[in-house]
Motif scaffolding. Sequence first.
Motif, mmCIF file in Angstrom:
data_model
loop_
_atom_site.group_PDB
_atom_site.id
_atom_site.type_symbol
_atom_site.label_atom_id
_atom_site.label_comp_id
_atom_site.label_asym_id
_atom_site.label_seq_id
_atom_site.Cartn_x
_atom_site.Cartn_y
_atom_site.Cartn_z
ATOM 1 N N THR A 113 40.419 41.445 25.262
ATOM 2 C CA THR A 113 40.872 40.646 24.123
ATOM 3 C C THR A 113 41.168 41.538 22.918
ATOM 4 O O THR A 113 42.178 41.355 22.241
ATOM 5 N N PRO B 193 50.369 24.770 34.612
ATOM 6 C CA PRO B 193 50.258 26.184 34.234
ATOM 7 C C PRO B 193 51.543 26.753 33.633
ATOM 8 O O PRO B 193 51.483 27.387 32.578
ATOM 9 N N LEU B 196 51.919 25.697 30.121
ATOM 10 C CA LEU B 196 50.983 26.374 29.236
ATOM 11 C C LEU B 196 51.497 27.770 28.882
ATOM 12 O O LEU B 196 51.524 28.159 27.703
ATOM 13 N N ILE B 200 52.648 28.927 25.177
ATOM 14 C CA ILE B 200 52.008 30.025 24.444
ATOM 15 C C ILE B 200 53.068 31.031 24.002
ATOM 16 O O ILE B 200 53.119 31.462 22.856
ATOM 17 N N VAL B 256 45.274 31.212 19.600
ATOM 18 C CA VAL B 256 45.909 30.851 20.862
ATOM 19 C C VAL B 256 45.660 31.943 21.903
ATOM 20 O O VAL B 256 45.305 31.667 23.053
ATOM 21 N N TYR B 257 45.806 33.195 21.494
ATOM 22 C CA TYR B 257 45.634 34.293 22.442
ATOM 23 C C TYR B 257 44.209 34.419 22.926
ATOM 24 O O TYR B 257 43.955 34.622 24.105
ATOM 25 N N LEU B 259 41.891 32.180 23.029
ATOM 26 C CA LEU B 259 41.467 31.048 23.859
ATOM 27 C C LEU B 259 42.238 30.984 25.169
ATOM 28 O O LEU B 259 41.670 30.711 26.221
ATOM 29 N N LEU B 260 43.540 31.240 25.107
ATOM 30 C CA LEU B 260 44.375 30.990 26.282
ATOM 31 C C LEU B 260 44.975 32.258 26.871
ATOM 32 O O LEU B 260 45.838 32.205 27.730
ATOM 33 N N ARG B 262 44.181 34.438 29.008
ATOM 34 C CA ARG B 262 44.186 34.703 30.451
ATOM 35 C C ARG B 262 45.337 33.993 31.156
ATOM 36 O O ARG B 262 45.962 34.554 32.048
ATOM 37 N N TYR B 263 45.669 32.777 30.693
ATOM 38 C CA TYR B 263 46.813 32.081 31.292
ATOM 39 C C TYR B 263 48.089 32.837 30.998
ATOM 40 O O TYR B 263 48.995 32.951 31.809
ATOM 41 N N PHE B 264 48.104 33.337 29.768
ATOM 42 C CA PHE B 264 49.296 34.012 29.325
ATOM 43 C C PHE B 264 49.565 35.253 30.166
ATOM 44 O O PHE B 264 50.670 35.475 30.639
#
Lengths: 370, 275, 420
Positions: A113, B193, B196, B200, B256-257, B259-260, B262-264
């Motif tokens: 992160t 997915p 999402l 993002i 956003v990054y 939290l999300l 991993r999807y990105f």
Amino acid sequence: MRSRRDQIMAILVVLPSLALLAVFVYGFIAQTVYISLTDWGQGAALALKPEIHFVGAYNYRELFTGFLNVRFRQDLVNMVFFTVMFVAASLALGLFLATMLDQRIRGEAVFRTIFLFPMSLSFIVTGTIWRWLLQPRGGVNVLPSLVGLPPASFLWLSSRDQVLQFNWQTLPYFVVLGAALVLVAWGLWSAARRRFRAAALTGLPGLVLLAWALAGGATQLQTLPFQEPHGFNLALIGVVIAATWQMSGYTMALYLAGLRTIPDELREAARVDGASTLQVYRYVELPLLAPITWSAIIVLGHIALKIFDLVFAMAGPDNAPTSVPAILMFLTTFRGNELAKGASIAVILLVMVSLLIVPYLLASFRTGRA
Amino acid sequence: MYQRGARISRWFLQALLILLAVVYLIPVYLTLITSLKAPADINLMTAWKPPAHPYWASYATAVSKFASSLKNSVVLAISATILSAALGSINGYVLCKWEFPGARLVLPLVVFGMFIPYQSILVPLFQFMRRIGLYGGLPGLVLVHVVYGLPITTLLFRSFYAEIPDELLGAAFIDGADFFGIYRWLVLPLSGPPFLVVAIWQFTQIWNEFLFAVTLARPAYQPITVALANLAGGQAVSWNLPMAGSVLAALPTVVVYVLLGRYFIRGLLAGALKG
Amino acid sequence: MRTSKWLAVLVVSVTLVACLGAAATSAPLSGKLEIFSWWAGDEGPALQALIELYEKQHPGVQVINSTVTGGAGVNAKAVLKTRMLGGEPPDTFQVHAGQELIGTWVVAGRMEDLSDLYAKEGWKSAFPEGLLKLLSTDRGIWSVPVNIHRSNVLWYVPDNLKKWGVKVPATWDEFLAIAPTLKAKGIVPLALGENWTASHLWESVALACLGKDKWEALWQGKLSWKSPEVVGAWKTFGKVLEYTNQDAPSLSWQQATDMVVKGQAAFNVMGDWAAGYMATTLKLQPGKDFGWAPAPGTSGVFMMLSDSFGLPVGAPHRENTLAWLRMLGSKEAQDTFNPLKGSISARVDSDLSKYNAYLQSAAKDWRTNAIVGSLVHGVVANERFMNDFATVMEIFLNSRNPEAAANAAQAIAIQAGIGR
């Protein structure tokens, strides 16, 4: 089973999008190209109905050979150096970070992160922050004084020092030489694969060009009547650092995911065959990461060639040592009122990006068909 | 022996990573402490010292200064994201599952649109926007972001939909579903997915965009990037404000990054690994 | 009979139209007035005071204050130009008086002539003649100046000069004579900021080397940029640059002024907005904490620049704009705006008691000195020249070659339609 009606429906559904793109991308590009071939109102460019004369390639010729457009040429050089250094640094750092994180490290998610979050920032934010960090009398320059050393005095964004200088006059010669060598290499490669027709088609012109260049023919292609040194502005280092800070997380994420898709059996098999850790890395993992490297080069490369907001926020539009064509286009158009020249700069920028993108698109969509 | 060597190198690795993480966080540290200093306390020589007393007024001022542009950015980014994702989804569906003659040629032409430098369309663009009466306001900006977002959204959805086996579609046909039926009942439910990922991506892109924002929006409709650039580039900068502004401008996309993210990443890879 | 009947109709309709016209001007104005400017931050309150004055006079009008700041003024230009190119002008916009307005907007036929307004309001005697000349072409007068700034001012701290044992130089030669002494003491003789401040310094040096008449001849195309006088100006400029700070390009003009205030530098050439910065922002006392003099060699000449507003062709609320312009030229508005902005009134009859010590001295010079226009701030050359002049400056800063700079400047002057 697929009815004709459905097939027509499918086309109707995408048609509006395609029409919009046709206008907004290709229509507008055509219009910009047209503007670049005119004088667009000259002094009165902002009239409601400017007087327009067709001037052919005049604006382009001026940009590359007019002695007042020295800034454009340096901006072009800046752009190329920035692109090469930024892409190389991001790839190297990203690969390094990914390799380390791939060692099943504690707190991997936290590190990931931290390295990735700069990517979510706007270039404007990054530029604003780094402008503060790179103040000559503050920021990183005073870091040494925290441990009692004298502060550094490097002029991060405004240094006028230049290294790797070359004479603009010699550029055509090297371009011809490079093109000739590429053609010859291509010809040899084709010949090695027994594609003799292709070999002849590329190799022979290549040889002719090479002979002409070496015989001194290309030296007559001088674009400027005078010597003009250009080189790598040290002031760009700051921009490269900021951009790398922002985008290396992206390459890290790509490489990390790439490493994770390499099956462990492959590594095991290599180890069983007696390969050391380093050898596994060099001969098993790296080759498998090549496609990722290519797509990262494309993505980062086109961002770098187009770079605008970052420099705008970091150094301002008027700081010539860090300027790039995208900024010059903005100034030429909106401050100098030279719409035609601005359009020419934009078209040159588009051509540079296309040189990178089009081969990639052709290659990837051709293999897609296979 | 081997074990101990491994342990040492592991420690070394961990330490190196921590060091690098610190380096990556330096700009954040400096941004935060500078944003919490009173203008009079900001001094180049003491840039690294945290403020003795946090000066929250920077944020109060920044919020009041940026309130309207933040609102503009929210409206702009959300509506343009939704629209471009919706269009990208249906386009991706068609280009993937309903290939029409010439579709193979169309796709690279579409994708090319996401790489172009926007300087090369800027002047005709705002003349066109003016002609259709959408220059200067948020609807115009939304349109521009939707159009120039189409290539990437279409491409991403198309590569996701390529994973849906054609046999599944065949079965649906046999059940009598038509073009929209398949999209509605088969494709869309599988699109979580990709939506999402696209959302993002588009949200960050649009939130962070500057060139269109600076040339196509009247002052009242300026997004946050323009407001920030104006503040930081203006005369007589007291640096606490641009820094607090940077934090405000960065917050939504960073959240956003984090939290999300991993999807990105997963989404990015879908494209990159194939390419 | 027939003719007289028609005549009667004509007379009646003319009177009717005249009455309607009169009614239109006397009836309270309504609708909106969009004012486009780049004034924000420190300059915001001055603009706000003007808007309040306008709203008091015309309560029916809703004023829209469109301010675009940042990007060294480029952002505002980009936004204004995209709007004008799109055929959507604001009701009025801020622009530097002179060629920045004329060379971009007047030649493109986008401004309305304000000669009638000037005649009706008696402004031809209220503003100095030298100023009117810079605002006009042979086809009209194009904008209403709200303020006057002076470009050629040298700033210093009197106590520091006393401490270092130097006097305020009256010429650049005097400056070059004392500069080595200052430098030896570790003091920067002349503080400089980012790129445009170098051009700003250049115009003061050039004015000193050329004098008033040749400076004007330069912009009328009567003096070549390659002439020995102009090359000489570049030479002097190069010598002066030797005594400026290394990190200049990364400093804003305020930071350059700060160097003088903090005693790191002895002098600074900057426009007189620096007085506003020192008096208002830094709370220094004019005359005591900081001192000023005409830039070396330019005594008796006032190099002016002015913010002005005009009437774009096709302004949506033309009457409201005219009322705005009428107010801007009035003594009341000028004396409201300028003490806050840190500039002086363009009028020769302003109430000096409202101004601080620096501004009073500037106003006195304004009324007695010869007036010339600034290059960097848009008075004497069009935007194309100004934009390209940045490149010329770049060429000079890189090569330090006066001839190269002079040649380049001559070339851009020809391209921009100034030189012959």
